[in-house]
Design an enzyme around this catalytic site. Structure first.
Site, PDB file in Angstrom:
ATOM      1  N   LYS A 116     133.404  69.844 126.681  1.00 24.04           N
ATOM      2  CA  LYS A 116     134.343  70.376 126.813  1.00 24.04           C
ATOM      3  C   LYS A 116     134.902  70.258 125.378  1.00 24.04           C
ATOM      4  O   LYS A 116     135.785  70.953 124.325  1.00 24.04           O
ATOM      5  CB  LYS A 116     135.835  69.858 127.175  1.00 24.04           C
ATOM      6  N   GLU A 191     143.296  64.333 124.866  1.00 23.50           N
ATOM      7  CA  GLU A 191     144.495  65.805 124.381  1.00 23.50           C
ATOM      8  C   GLU A 191     146.193  65.768 124.648  1.00 23.50           C
ATOM      9  O   GLU A 191     146.197  65.014 125.233  1.00 23.50           O
ATOM     10  CB  GLU A 191     143.776  67.255 124.543  1.00 23.50           C
ATOM     11  N   GLU A 266     139.659  78.507 132.358  1.00 25.38           N
ATOM     12  CA  GLU A 266     141.072  78.094 133.081  1.00 25.38           C
ATOM     13  C   GLU A 266     141.156  77.951 131.093  1.00 25.38           C
ATOM     14  O   GLU A 266     141.392  77.204 130.547  1.00 25.38           O
ATOM     15  CB  GLU A 266     140.180  76.278 133.480  1.00 25.38           C
ATOM     16  N   ARG A 283     129.332  78.211 136.276  1.00 25.38           N
ATOM     17  CA  ARG A 283     129.185  78.402 138.332  1.00 25.38           C
ATOM     18  C   ARG A 283     130.715  79.177 139.474  1.00 25.38           C
ATOM     19  O   ARG A 283     131.386  79.252 138.245  1.00 25.38           O
ATOM     20  CB  ARG A 283     129.167  76.460 138.235  1.00 25.38           C
TER      21      ARG A 283
END
Length: 698
Positions: A116, A191, A266, A283
């Site tokens: 990520k 984050e 997302e 996926r």
């Protein structure tokens, strides 16, 4: 052309993929662990290969074993499903290097999004808006709250919400340990955490010929432990401009990494209406059925066609209506979402479309993708999700109503599930108004898991009328008396269920069998029949006392209840003139389940199912445990101990150790303040449910 597909996964997603393969004429194969030797996906595959062991690390996370299994059964393609190795670029390369077709995006695209942190760097370069990571060592109070996340994998594993700066190092370490166990990679990052943000995602589908579809939005904001619970498509209450911006950002993300196949981009949408990139799931998503129902397509079929080299049409099908999905978990939301194991006695969700979109818009408007059925056992080794229940309708309100109705009437006998929470969440005014954010379930958990509101139907009778009259004379509001008749720990609903269980049991014991009155009545005064049951999972004990006389049923505390008929599996009562049917099921392990339609005149949220354990008249003294004993709430592995030792003073709620079970980490805390007089757990130790872990004495 693909002729035999090996599904490198298990449970409901394996069965879902098999469904499409059968429709396309493709043979199916899979691997199975020791625990899954008789699992539904193992039985349904045309060919199944044994993967020795139980833990994911020994079975479904072994790329070498999976590739060998695929070759051994003559497969020419591999579908990874979701979870496990579905986003592992090394596994994708191993499949391709073995001469097999990989049903998924190119390994390079997976690698680009596998971390990520690196994905955020790539998306920033592509102009996609995102939340910049915060260096933990440089974090200040002004940066709080922070969300610690695993760089690899998803599903809520390795995520921690941090509101105090002093807690950040410990949470980073705990998240790293969990991420390493789940994904084989302990890298984590932090984050900014957006309060009351919405989780909104865009389904993408791309081919090798330059076509990228954006298949609308999904809202996945209702989450527990950062894992999705209720999802829907399209995402409601999004301004058109924001929806268009998310579609554009998703297409940019797909183009930036030369994406192929199905995937999801997302976003986190702030209360101010700004969308921030979170990640690309390379996926198929768990929640893909809502998109299939709304767009009328089969995403798995398109994954297979793209893998075979076929181009996508220029534009996707137009969306129609609204779909909502609820994840049915074997877990107890009222007890910190504690996962449950054991035998599934009954799993009946009524008329549904089988796993997989045989028709994208099911005739009954209801679809179930399940990993379990009656007679199957839920093991402690894997995720506790039993099934996904999906409802489609022309409007959101109709889809939500249809889904809540189906769940409410499901007959689910076995381990505790989150069914009641799902029904209450779907009927919550905030949810129905599309007032959604990722903190919804945490914020409303008490009302979603607490005792249900009282039923409106009164138990009429002379004594009850006098009681209401006295309350009125004393100036007490009638509602204060009626509150006793809630369906909670001692309310009307559970009392009727206990009475039905006792009457059904009486039919089984009576030599007269089933009769109008559930057994023979006596012509002379007699002692009442007495039965005691413990309701599950709250543990409340209920005693029922009743007589069957020439005049009918005489049940203590239920003067207005008449017995119409009784048999071992069905009891029919008249409650204040309203006919109530209670289906009773008793199983060899001693548990009794009572199912009843919700009262027509009651408020929403009434339980419709009760799990009861009959208690002996004289309990076994040897079954008692020492006061302060801390027992394992589930089978699992002790992964670490807190910095405590025998003889230390501990306070109530203080963490003592952590268990890993069913893909989640569970904190075990001191039940009360006192002295830790025994600590029987050690890291790496396997424990069974009920095993003694520690003792805290006053």
């Amino acid at each position: 052309m693909i002729t035999t597909l090996f599904v490198a996964n298990r449970g409901e997603i394996a069965r879902r993929i098999f469904r499409t393969c059968r429709e396309l004429g493709i043979a199916t194969a899979t691997g199975y662990s020791d625990a899954d030797a008789n699992a539904p996906h193992t039985r349904e595959a045309d060919t199944a290969v044994h993967l020795p062991g139980n833990s994911p690390a020994d079975t479904y996370l072994r790329a070498d074993l999976l590739v060998q299994a695929a070759l051994a059964c003559g497969a020419d393609a591999v579908h990874p499903g979701y979870g496990f190795l579905s986003e592992n670029p090394d596994f994708a390369r191993a499949v391709i290097d073995a001469g097999l077709t990989w049903v998924g995006p190119p390994p390079a695209a997976i690698a680009a999004m596998a971390s990520k942190t690196r994905a955020k760097e790539l998306m920033a370069g592509a102009g996609v808006p995102l939340l910049a990571p915060v260096r933990p060592e440089e974090a200040t109070e002004a940066d709080l709250p922070l969300l610690v996340k695993a760089a690899a994998g998803g599903g809520g594993r390795g995520m921690r919400l941090v509101r105090e700066l002093a807690a950040l190092p410990g949470e980073m370490k705990a998240a790293s340990v969990e991420a390493a166990s789940a994904f084989g990679d302990g890298e984590v990052f932090a984050e900014p955490y957006v309060e009351r943000g919405r989780h909104v995602e865009v389904q993408i589908l791309a081919d090798a010929h330059g076509t990228v579809w954006t298949l609308g939005t999904r809202d996945c904001s209702l989450q527990r432990r950062h894992q999705k619970v209720i999802e829907e498509a399209p995402a409601p209450a999004l301004p058109d401009a924001l929806r268009a911006a998310l579609h554009e950002a998703a297409a940019q993300a797909a183009t930036a990494i030369d994406y192929r196949g199905a995937g999801t981009v997302e976003f986190l949408v702030s209360p101010q209406g700004r969308g921030y990139f979170l990640e690309v799931n390379t996926r198929l998503q768990v929640e893909h059925p809502v998109t299939e129902c709304v767009h009328g397509l089969d995403l798995v079929a398109w994954q297979l066609r793209v893998a075979e080299g076929h181009p996508l049409p220029a534009a996707p099908p137009e969306p129609t209506g609204h779909a909502v999905e609820a994840r049915l978990y074997a877990e107890d939301p009222a007890r910190d979402w504690q996962p449950q194991t054991g035998l599934v006695h009954r799993f009946d969700l009524g008329p549904t479309t089988p796993a997989g979109p045989a028709q994208p818009l099911p005739p009954a408007g209801l679809r179930v993708d399940s990993g379990f059925g009656a007679g199957d056992t839920i093991s402690p080794h894997y995720d506790p999700m039993l099934a996904k229940v999906i409802a489609w309708a022309p409007t959101r309100a109709e889809a939500v109503r249809r889904l809540a109705h189906a769940l409410e009437r499901a007959r689910l006998h076995g381990p505790v599930t989150n069914r009641d929470l799902l029904v209450r969440a779907l009927r919550h005014p905030r949810f129905q108004a599309a007032d959604l954010d990722t903190g919804f379930l945490d914020r409303h958990l008490t009302e979603l898991t607490g005792p249900a509101p009282g039923e409106a139907v009164e138990v009429a009778g002379p004594g009850r009328a006098e009681e209401l009259g006295r309350a009125e004379e004393l100036g007490a509001p009638e509602e204060s008396v009626r509150a006793e008749e809630s369906s909670g720990a001692g309310g009307l609903g559970v009392r009727l269920a206990v009475l039905a269980a006792a009457l059904a049991d009486g039919c089984g014991r009576s030599r007269f069998g089933a009769t109008r009155y559930g057994g023979a009545w006596r012509n002379v005064p007699s002692q009442p029949q007495t039965r005691t049951y413990r309701s599950e999972p709250d543990g409340t004990e209920h005693e029922v006392r009743y007589r069957l006389t020439r005049a009918g049923l005489d049940a203590d505390g239920l003067p207005g209840v008449r017995l119409l008929s009784a048999a071992r599996d069905l009891v029919v009562l008249d409650v204040a003139g309203v006919r109530r049917t209670l289906a009773v099921s008793a199983y060899e392990d001693g548990t009794v389940y009572v199912d009843t339609p919700p009262p027509a005149a009651g408020p929403p949220g009434q339980p419709t199912a009760y799990a009861l354990t009959p208690l002996p008249r004289f309990p076994d003294p040897s079954a008692r445990t020492e006061p302060g004993s801390l027992l394992a709430p589930m089978p699992g592995t002790v992964i670490r101990l807190a910095d405590v030792a025998e003889g230390d003073a501990v306070r109530a709620g203080q963490p003592l150790l952590w268990l890993e079970a069913m893909k989640m980490e569970h904190k075990i805390t001191a039940p009360a303040s006192g002295t830790l007089t025994a600590l029987r757990a050690a890291p790496g130790q396997q424990v069974e449910v009920g095993a003694l872990l520690a003792v805290v004495s006053d």
